[in-house]
Design a protein around this motif. Structure first.
Motif, mmCIF file in Angstrom:
data_model
loop_
_atom_site.group_PDB
_atom_site.id
_atom_site.type_symbol
_atom_site.label_atom_id
_atom_site.label_comp_id
_atom_site.label_asym_id
_atom_site.label_seq_id
_atom_site.Cartn_x
_atom_site.Cartn_y
_atom_site.Cartn_z
ATOM 1 N N VAL A 24 0.747 -1.208 0.329
ATOM 2 C CA VAL A 24 -0.049 -0.067 -0.005
ATOM 3 C C VAL A 24 0.973 1.299 0.128
ATOM 4 C CG1 VAL A 24 -1.762 1.265 1.263
ATOM 5 C CG2 VAL A 24 -2.016 -1.037 1.029
ATOM 6 N N ASP A 25 1.865 1.396 0.756
ATOM 7 C CA ASP A 25 2.646 2.384 0.815
ATOM 8 C C ASP A 25 3.588 2.603 -0.342
ATOM 9 O OD1 ASP A 25 4.379 0.477 1.387
ATOM 10 O OD2 ASP A 25 5.426 1.194 2.986
ATOM 11 N N GLU A 26 4.088 1.625 -0.972
ATOM 12 C CA GLU A 26 4.445 1.946 -2.343
ATOM 13 C C GLU A 26 3.493 2.305 -3.425
ATOM 14 O OE1 GLU A 26 7.862 -2.003 -2.064
ATOM 15 O OE2 GLU A 26 5.721 -2.342 -2.909
ATOM 16 N N LEU A 27 2.476 1.968 -3.390
ATOM 17 C CA LEU A 27 1.619 2.287 -4.248
ATOM 18 C C LEU A 27 0.959 3.790 -4.178
ATOM 19 C CD1 LEU A 27 -0.746 1.922 -6.631
ATOM 20 C CD2 LEU A 27 -2.307 1.604 -4.665
ATOM 21 N N LEU A 28 1.075 4.240 -2.806
ATOM 22 C CA LEU A 28 0.775 5.539 -2.706
ATOM 23 C C LEU A 28 1.869 6.426 -3.117
ATOM 24 C CD1 LEU A 28 -0.775 5.560 0.901
ATOM 25 C CD2 LEU A 28 -1.924 6.018 -1.346
ATOM 26 N N ALA A 38 -3.168 9.841 3.523
ATOM 27 C CA ALA A 38 -4.144 9.076 2.671
ATOM 28 C C ALA A 38 -4.370 7.793 3.465
ATOM 29 C CB ALA A 38 -3.690 9.110 1.347
ATOM 30 N N VAL A 39 -5.713 7.192 3.052
ATOM 31 C CA VAL A 39 -5.922 5.935 3.689
ATOM 32 C C VAL A 39 -6.472 5.287 2.313
ATOM 33 C CG1 VAL A 39 -6.695 6.289 5.878
ATOM 34 C CG2 VAL A 39 -8.321 6.535 4.012
ATOM 35 N N ASP A 50 1.469 -2.006 5.042
ATOM 36 C CA ASP A 50 2.313 -2.857 4.744
ATOM 37 C C ASP A 50 1.366 -4.074 3.867
ATOM 38 O OD1 ASP A 50 1.052 -3.628 7.104
ATOM 39 O OD2 ASP A 50 2.642 -4.877 7.805
ATOM 40 N N GLU A 51 0.256 -4.012 4.040
ATOM 41 C CA GLU A 51 -0.644 -4.901 3.127
ATOM 42 C C GLU A 51 -0.283 -4.898 1.566
ATOM 43 O OE1 GLU A 51 -4.463 -6.061 4.676
ATOM 44 O OE2 GLU A 51 -4.213 -4.354 6.042
ATOM 45 N N ARG A 52 -0.493 -5.961 1.030
ATOM 46 C CA ARG A 52 -0.146 -5.978 -0.293
ATOM 47 C C ARG A 52 -1.540 -5.925 -1.187
ATOM 48 N NH1 ARG A 52 4.974 -6.543 -0.581
ATOM 49 N NH2 ARG A 52 5.148 -6.601 -2.652
ATOM 50 N N ILE A 53 -1.509 -5.150 -2.432
ATOM 51 C CA ILE A 53 -2.272 -5.025 -3.460
ATOM 52 C C ILE A 53 -2.099 -5.842 -4.574
ATOM 53 C CG2 ILE A 53 -3.903 -3.643 -4.797
ATOM 54 C CD1 ILE A 53 -3.032 -1.312 -2.785
#
Length: 68
Positions: A24-28, A38-39, A50-53
């Motif tokens: 999530v943080d890498e996507l943002l 952001a959320v 740290d969750e994965r998309i």
């Protein structure tokens, strides 16, 4: 190509990722959004940084604004 549907401010765009998944943080950060501002929601549930998309997922990004 691996794509994720990302909704921001009511507009949906396809984001291409080169890995099997992205945090999530890498996507943002790839969208030039500070993770602290952001959320990210998936299926109405809040995701941690740290969750994965995965490709095919659909997420909504809500950016917090300060009225202070």
């Amino acid at each position: 190509m691996n794509t994720i549907a990302v909704e921001i401010d009511g507009k949906t765009e396809e984001v291409t990722i080169e890995k099997k998944s992205i945090r999530v943080d890498e996507l943002l950060e790839s969208l030039n959004i500070y993770p602290e501002t952001a959320v990210v929601l998936k299926d109405g549930k809040l995701l941690c940084d740290d969750e994965r998309i995965k490709p095919g997922d659909r997420v909504k990004i809500v950016i917090a604004t300060s009225k202070g």
